[in-house]
Design a protein around this motif. Structure first.
Motif, mmCIF file in Angstrom:
data_model
loop_
_atom_site.group_PDB
_atom_site.id
_atom_site.type_symbol
_atom_site.label_atom_id
_atom_site.label_comp_id
_atom_site.label_asym_id
_atom_site.label_seq_id
_atom_site.Cartn_x
_atom_site.Cartn_y
_atom_site.Cartn_z
ATOM 1 N N UNK A 162 0.799 -1.295 0.021
ATOM 2 C CA UNK A 162 -0.010 -0.108 0.100
ATOM 3 C C UNK A 162 0.841 1.279 0.023
ATOM 4 N N UNK A 163 0.361 2.346 -0.416
ATOM 5 C CA UNK A 163 0.750 3.662 -0.227
ATOM 6 C C UNK A 163 -0.095 4.577 0.630
ATOM 7 N N UNK A 164 0.496 5.161 1.580
ATOM 8 C CA UNK A 164 -0.300 5.854 2.693
ATOM 9 C C UNK A 164 -0.090 7.275 2.637
ATOM 10 N N UNK A 165 -1.184 7.925 3.124
ATOM 11 C CA UNK A 165 -1.255 9.632 3.170
ATOM 12 C C UNK A 165 -0.195 9.979 4.436
ATOM 13 N N UNK A 166 0.123 11.164 4.169
ATOM 14 C CA UNK A 166 0.735 11.825 5.499
ATOM 15 C C UNK A 166 0.161 11.642 6.905
ATOM 16 N N UNK A 167 -1.111 11.902 6.688
ATOM 17 C CA UNK A 167 -1.972 12.041 7.813
ATOM 18 C C UNK A 167 -1.978 10.762 8.694
ATOM 19 N N UNK A 168 -1.956 9.629 8.008
ATOM 20 C CA UNK A 168 -1.899 8.289 8.560
ATOM 21 C C UNK A 168 -0.401 8.173 9.038
ATOM 22 N N UNK A 169 0.686 8.488 8.520
ATOM 23 C CA UNK A 169 2.069 8.565 9.166
ATOM 24 C C UNK A 169 2.075 9.106 10.383
ATOM 25 N N UNK A 170 1.534 10.349 10.407
ATOM 26 C CA UNK A 170 1.455 11.074 11.890
ATOM 27 C C UNK A 170 0.789 10.512 13.166
ATOM 28 N N UNK A 171 -0.266 9.566 12.674
ATOM 29 C CA UNK A 171 -1.277 9.066 13.429
ATOM 30 C C UNK A 171 -0.494 7.554 14.111
ATOM 31 N N UNK A 172 0.039 7.069 13.138
ATOM 32 C CA UNK A 172 0.616 5.653 13.509
ATOM 33 C C UNK A 172 2.294 5.405 13.573
ATOM 34 N N UNK A 173 2.873 6.610 13.235
ATOM 35 C CA UNK A 173 4.347 6.708 13.467
ATOM 36 C C UNK A 173 4.670 7.540 14.305
ATOM 37 N N UNK A 174 5.916 7.305 14.981
ATOM 38 C CA UNK A 174 6.592 8.496 15.815
ATOM 39 C C UNK A 174 7.501 9.279 14.796
ATOM 40 N N UNK A 175 7.880 10.433 15.062
ATOM 41 C CA UNK A 175 8.884 11.360 14.372
ATOM 42 C C UNK A 175 10.092 10.631 13.753
ATOM 43 N N UNK A 176 10.638 9.701 14.647
ATOM 44 C CA UNK A 176 11.933 9.046 14.147
ATOM 45 C C UNK A 176 11.592 7.764 13.497
ATOM 46 N N UNK A 177 10.495 7.263 13.285
ATOM 47 C CA UNK A 177 10.399 5.927 12.555
ATOM 48 C C UNK A 177 10.131 6.109 11.012
ATOM 49 N N UNK A 178 10.485 5.351 10.326
ATOM 50 C CA UNK A 178 10.502 5.009 9.003
ATOM 51 C C UNK A 178 9.179 4.161 8.521
ATOM 52 N N UNK A 179 8.226 5.060 7.815
ATOM 53 C CA UNK A 179 6.987 4.293 7.608
ATOM 54 C C UNK A 179 7.151 3.071 6.529
ATOM 55 N N UNK A 180 8.281 3.290 5.605
ATOM 56 C CA UNK A 180 8.432 2.487 4.349
ATOM 57 C C UNK A 180 9.051 1.056 4.968
ATOM 58 N N UNK A 181 8.470 0.117 4.480
ATOM 59 C CA UNK A 181 8.719 -1.214 4.955
ATOM 60 C C UNK A 181 7.986 -1.686 6.247
ATOM 61 N N UNK A 182 7.340 -0.846 6.847
ATOM 62 C CA UNK A 182 6.598 -1.302 8.165
ATOM 63 C C UNK A 182 5.295 -1.952 7.680
ATOM 64 N N UNK A 183 4.449 -2.357 8.374
ATOM 65 C CA UNK A 183 3.113 -2.852 8.016
ATOM 66 C C UNK A 183 1.990 -2.503 9.017
ATOM 67 N N UNK A 184 0.705 -2.200 8.226
ATOM 68 C CA UNK A 184 -0.603 -2.060 8.643
ATOM 69 C C UNK A 184 -1.480 -2.896 8.493
ATOM 70 N N UNK A 185 -2.349 -2.573 9.155
ATOM 71 C CA UNK A 185 -3.635 -3.773 8.997
ATOM 72 C C UNK A 185 -4.973 -2.864 8.870
ATOM 73 N N UNK A 186 -5.842 -3.656 7.860
ATOM 74 C CA UNK A 186 -7.042 -3.275 7.816
ATOM 75 C C UNK A 186 -7.877 -4.370 7.116
ATOM 76 N N UNK A 187 -8.979 -4.424 7.109
ATOM 77 C CA UNK A 187 -9.922 -5.392 6.815
ATOM 78 C C UNK A 187 -9.416 -6.870 7.041
ATOM 79 N N UNK A 188 -8.691 -6.855 8.123
ATOM 80 C CA UNK A 188 -8.110 -8.208 8.760
ATOM 81 C C UNK A 188 -7.077 -8.736 7.963
ATOM 82 N N UNK A 189 -6.689 -7.858 7.134
ATOM 83 C CA UNK A 189 -5.242 -8.380 6.283
ATOM 84 C C UNK A 189 -4.171 -7.239 6.705
#
Length: 414
Positions: A162-189
């Protein structure tokens, strides 16, 4: 011959009173500068904004299902025919058939109210999930700030990426964390993040791209358990002037894909992706009206000033008018002389005003963004027509006053 002689006499009079001519011309030039400058700036800014928006859908059109609200539409007491939505297969067949003409992207709205999780972190249930292909971000003018776009293999096999928007990055990740390569879950997947979309800001209460997750359209089609997803094909045209032609070509191709019979209504609709161009033109129209109004008021003041100066000129040249009448000049020739003087002065001021206004307008427009130098031929023509009109209006009263002077009284005037 009389008219030619009057023109020569008017030019000699203007030449002999250079300071008065310059000051009078400047009055007109200021008014024309205001008019042409504002209208040029508006057109220049509009052109540059349209160029900036060209990547945001201004040059795109959509091929989509009819009656996208999902409700039966009744017009004039008659319920319109219902057509089946554009299916995933229809969309893929269209994109394949249109590939020889230009670029197209297939997308579908999966959900507009989804919770996204990452470990113990969770978003509000307001995240939009959209299924897209590899051309979507390019056609929609969305930039990838970190990471990369979907690969052809990921789109073909519908991988959980997936590609995610900047607001989702602010909600789920801390400032020093790199979201690329991380995992998120929705729809049970669980989905792997391959890229982060550049922040685009919000319009009203809608955060748009910033609160959106993009997944491969093949993956989205597998989430469609009931067959209720409606697919949209967005076509990008390289030449905005051929928009209508390309829409016609797309209509013919889609009728073939959908097997619409000759004489039957289209079972789909082809519409411009958004009304950025129309909205911009509407706003520019209002701005032009405002600019023309301000310029008109400025020119009205200039015409009053010119009339005053011409009346003073008549008083100063009373003896000259008396001599001309004594030598046989008719009231008509006297009127012509003063009218021609007023028009020539206005045109001279108008030329200067057009040049200065065109320069100022382009300078103001350049603050919006770099662009070419705009030559406003329409506003230049309008400015010169207004100059002649102002000259006539401003010069007619002084001309009539001069033509009615009694030659004997005029010769006595000191």
């Amino acid at each position: 011959m009389e008219l030619l002689e009057n023109i020569k006499e008017a030019l000699r009079s203007i030449k002999s009173n250079r300071l008065r001519t310059i000051l009078t011309g400047l009055i007109i030039a200021i008014g024309i500068t205001a008019l042409v400058g504002m209208l040029t700036a508006i057109d220049g800014m509009k052109a540059q904004i349209e160029e900036s928006f060209s990547g945001l859908g201004a040059n795109n059109f959509d091929v989509r299902s009819k009656n996208t609200s999902g409700q039966r539409v009744t017009r004039s007491g008659v319920t319109e025919k219902q057509f089946k939505p554009v299916s995933y297969k229809d969309a893929l067949d269209f994109r394949k058939g249109y590939s020889s003409r230009g670029m197209a992207t297939v997308s579908t709205r999966v959900s507009g109210s989804t919770e996204v999780k990452r470990g113990s972190e969770i978003t509000n249930p307001n995240v939009r999930i959209i299924g897209v292909d590899e051309n979507y971000v390019l056609i929609k003018g969305q930039n990838i700030e970190e990471g990369r776009n979907f690969s052809n293999v990921e789109i073909e096999y519908g991988n959980n990426v997936c590609l995610i928007g900047s607001e989702i990055v602010e909600l789920l990740f801390k400032s020093h964390e790199n979201p690329v390569g991380a995992y998120v879950s929705f729809f049970g997947n669980r989905y792997s993040i391959v890229g982060v979309l550049e922040e685009q800001g919000s319009v009203g209460n809608d955060s748009g791209v910033d609160r959106t997750i993009l997944i491969p359209v093949e993956n989205a089609s597998r989430l469609d358990q009931t067959g209720g997803f409606w697919y949209t094909i967005t076509v990008s045209t390289s030449d905005p002037t051929k928009m209508e032609y390309e829409m016609g070509q797309a209509t013919g191709l889609m009728r073939k894909v959908r097997e619409d019979r000759v004489g039957e209504l289209d079972s789909f609709e082809v519409v411009k992706s958004n009304n950025v161009g129309e909205s911009l033109e509407e706003v520019a129209g209002y701005l032009r009206i405002g600019g023309f109004g301000i310029g008109f008021i400025t020119l009205l003041g200039a015409s009053v000033g010119l009339m005053n100066i011409m009346l003073v000129s008549v008083t100063e040249r009373t003896r000259e008018i008396g001599i001309r009448k004594a030598l046989g000049a008719t009231p008509k020739r006297i009127r012509q002389q003063f009218l021609i003087e007023a028009i020539v002065i206005c045109i001279m001021g108008g030329v200067f005003g057009v040049l200065v206004g065109m320069g100022i307008g382009n300078i103001v427009a350049s603050f919006v963004g770099p662009g070419g130098f705009l030559v406003p031929w329409l506003w230049m023509l309008l400015a010169f027509m207004i100059c002649v009109l102002v000259g006539l209006v401003s010069g007619v009263i002084p001309a009539i006053k001069a033509s009615k002077l009694d030659p004997i009284e005029a010769l006595r005037y000191e």
